[in-house]
Scaffold this motif. Structure first.
Motif, PDB file in Angstrom:
ATOM      1  N   VAL A 158       2.642  -0.277  12.493  1.00  0.00           N
ATOM      2  CA  VAL A 158       1.096  -0.418  12.380  1.00  0.00           C
ATOM      3  C   VAL A 158       0.856  -2.044  11.717  1.00  0.00           C
ATOM      4  O   VAL A 158       1.677  -2.283  10.967  1.00  0.00           O
ATOM      5  N   VAL A 159      -0.071  -2.539  12.321  1.00  0.00           N
ATOM      6  CA  VAL A 159      -0.636  -3.999  11.844  1.00  0.00           C
ATOM      7  C   VAL A 159      -2.046  -3.805  11.154  1.00  0.00           C
ATOM      8  O   VAL A 159      -2.793  -3.519  11.906  1.00  0.00           O
ATOM      9  N   ILE A 160      -2.245  -4.160  10.234  1.00  0.00           N
ATOM     10  CA  ILE A 160      -3.578  -4.101   9.454  1.00  0.00           C
ATOM     11  C   ILE A 160      -3.897  -5.588   9.192  1.00  0.00           C
ATOM     12  O   ILE A 160      -3.208  -6.231   8.238  1.00  0.00           O
ATOM     13  N   PHE A 196       4.981  -1.089   8.626  1.00  0.00           N
ATOM     14  CA  PHE A 196       3.694  -1.509   8.561  1.00  0.00           C
ATOM     15  C   PHE A 196       3.660  -2.972   7.984  1.00  0.00           C
ATOM     16  O   PHE A 196       4.239  -3.366   7.140  1.00  0.00           O
ATOM     17  N   ILE A 197       2.772  -3.892   8.906  1.00  0.00           N
ATOM     18  CA  ILE A 197       2.842  -5.346   8.586  1.00  0.00           C
ATOM     19  C   ILE A 197       1.321  -5.488   8.084  1.00  0.00           C
ATOM     20  O   ILE A 197       0.433  -4.950   8.912  1.00  0.00           O
ATOM     21  N   SER A 198       1.238  -5.891   6.820  1.00  0.00           N
ATOM     22  CA  SER A 198      -0.167  -6.431   6.416  1.00  0.00           C
ATOM     23  C   SER A 198      -0.421  -7.794   6.895  1.00  0.00           C
ATOM     24  O   SER A 198       0.379  -8.808   6.323  1.00  0.00           O
ATOM     25  N   LEU A 215       0.538  -3.449   0.421  1.00  0.00           N
ATOM     26  CA  LEU A 215       1.335  -2.320   0.636  1.00  0.00           C
ATOM     27  C   LEU A 215       2.302  -2.687   1.867  1.00  0.00           C
ATOM     28  O   LEU A 215       3.488  -1.563   2.348  1.00  0.00           O
ATOM     29  N   GLY A 216       2.267  -3.659   2.552  1.00  0.00           N
ATOM     30  CA  GLY A 216       3.011  -3.787   3.713  1.00  0.00           C
ATOM     31  C   GLY A 216       4.368  -3.817   3.482  1.00  0.00           C
ATOM     32  O   GLY A 216       4.818  -4.269   2.399  1.00  0.00           O
ATOM     33  N   ILE A 220       2.036 -10.737   5.316  1.00  0.00           N
ATOM     34  CA  ILE A 220       1.957 -12.160   5.904  1.00  0.00           C
ATOM     35  C   ILE A 220       0.572 -12.728   5.543  1.00  0.00           C
ATOM     36  O   ILE A 220      -0.420 -12.148   6.025  1.00  0.00           O
ATOM     37  N   ALA A 221       0.362 -13.826   5.180  1.00  0.00           N
ATOM     38  CA  ALA A 221      -0.940 -14.428   4.984  1.00  0.00           C
ATOM     39  C   ALA A 221      -1.033 -15.710   5.869  1.00  0.00           C
ATOM     40  O   ALA A 221      -0.120 -16.182   6.099  1.00  0.00           O
TER      41      ALA A 221
END
Ligand code: ZN
Length: 303
Positions: A158-160, A196-198, A215-216, A220-221
């Protein structure tokens, strides 16, 4: 008669620099004032060539940037807020929903999709900032939860991508409950051993930061994104002081250990692909059955 009156000076706030990409041939970079040709800007993923300023982009551009060949399948786009509180502030919440729909063509502030990233089948949820500031209400919460459940069912990562002012106050406590609901779904994803990547983009604040955005397995920003719980304006108004430059920006948070990486948008897809491979995800075999398109988009009322 008042002889001595304490005059409270309003605090100085910098001019609003949040600029969305306007329609037209030329765009002025709000950071370095360079005049950019719109087509070049699209080709550089809405990043200024001169100073690397990252313009805000909408959810569709985001998905186009991430998915192979710009192809994806959307889910749950029919969900609609029921305005449970019949909320009105300066104008009725129902009108805000309508305005949001008119501005973005979406029914709420999220696009939920599946597609391939570097050949790897992935569930992606991208927030739509143009819809009531990307705020998280019942519909956003339900769509993200369903996206995570879909990932668990199909054993997909999952990527959000967050771009949000936080929980949607027009839905009161119900919007706050989404923080718990999504976090619980992410815990199930974690127990299922899935990644999960945020991805935090400008801005990621409030209840979104305070729940799934942080919570990833990997957080990554994008460069210079505003990331925080209370926004700097609220903090400034509370302590009545001007905050230092760079406060609550990606680089500051990286330095303080709050996030794992700051990645330029033009390297974002490659970085995500590397992370997915590192976590053991394998490219979908060509010829293998593509994900079955959902037979009917569910329009059931969100829980
Ligand atoms: Zn620039």
């Amino acid at each position: 008669m008042t002889w001595f009156k304490k005059v409270r000076k309003p605090i100085e706030t910098p001019a609003d620099k949040s600029v969305r990409v306007p329609e037209g041939l030329w765009v002025k970079c709000p950071s370095c004032a360079e005049i950019l040709y719109n087509k070049d800007l699209v080709a550089s993923l809405h990043v200024c060539k001169k100073c690397d300023h990252h313009f805000r982009i909408n959810a569709a551009d985001r998905l186009r940037m991430l998915f192979d060949d710009g192809e994806w399948q959307e889910y749950d786009g029919g969900l609609l807020s029921t305005d449970p509180l019949e909320f009105t502030d300066t104008k009725p919440y129902k009108d805000r929903l309508k305005a949001g729909k008119k501005a973005t063509g979406r029914r709420d502030a999220l696009v939920s999709a599946t597609g391939r990233i570097g050949g790897i089948e992935t569930v992606v949820a991208a927030m739509e900032y143009g819809f009531i500031g990307g705020s998280m209400g019942v519909v956003v919460g339900e769509m993200i939860t369903r996206a995570i459940e879909r990932a668990i069912e199909r054993r997909l990562p999952v990527v959000i991508v967050s771009a949000s002012g936080g929980a949607r106050m027009m839905e009161g406590t119900l919007s706050l409950m989404q923080m718990a609901k999504i976090s619980a779904a992410l815990a199930r994803l974690d127990r299922a051993g899935l990644l999960f990547i945020s991805v935090l983009t400008d801005p990621t604040t409030g209840g979104v930061t305070a729940s799934f955005a942080m919570l990833g397995d990997l957080n990554i920003a994008e460069p210079k994104a505003l990331i925080g719980f209370a926004g700097p304006r609220v903090i400034e108004q509370t302590i009545r002081q001007k905050l230092p430059d760079g406060f609550q920006r990606s680089e500051f948070l990286l330095e303080k250990g709050m996030i794992d990486a700051v990645v330029d948008r033009r390297q974002m897809k490659d970085t995500i692909v590397r992370a997915l491979r590192f976590a053991g995800a394998e490219p979908a075999r060509d010829g293998a059955a593509a994900p079955a398109p959902e037979t009917a988009v569910s329009d059931a009322a969100p829980r």
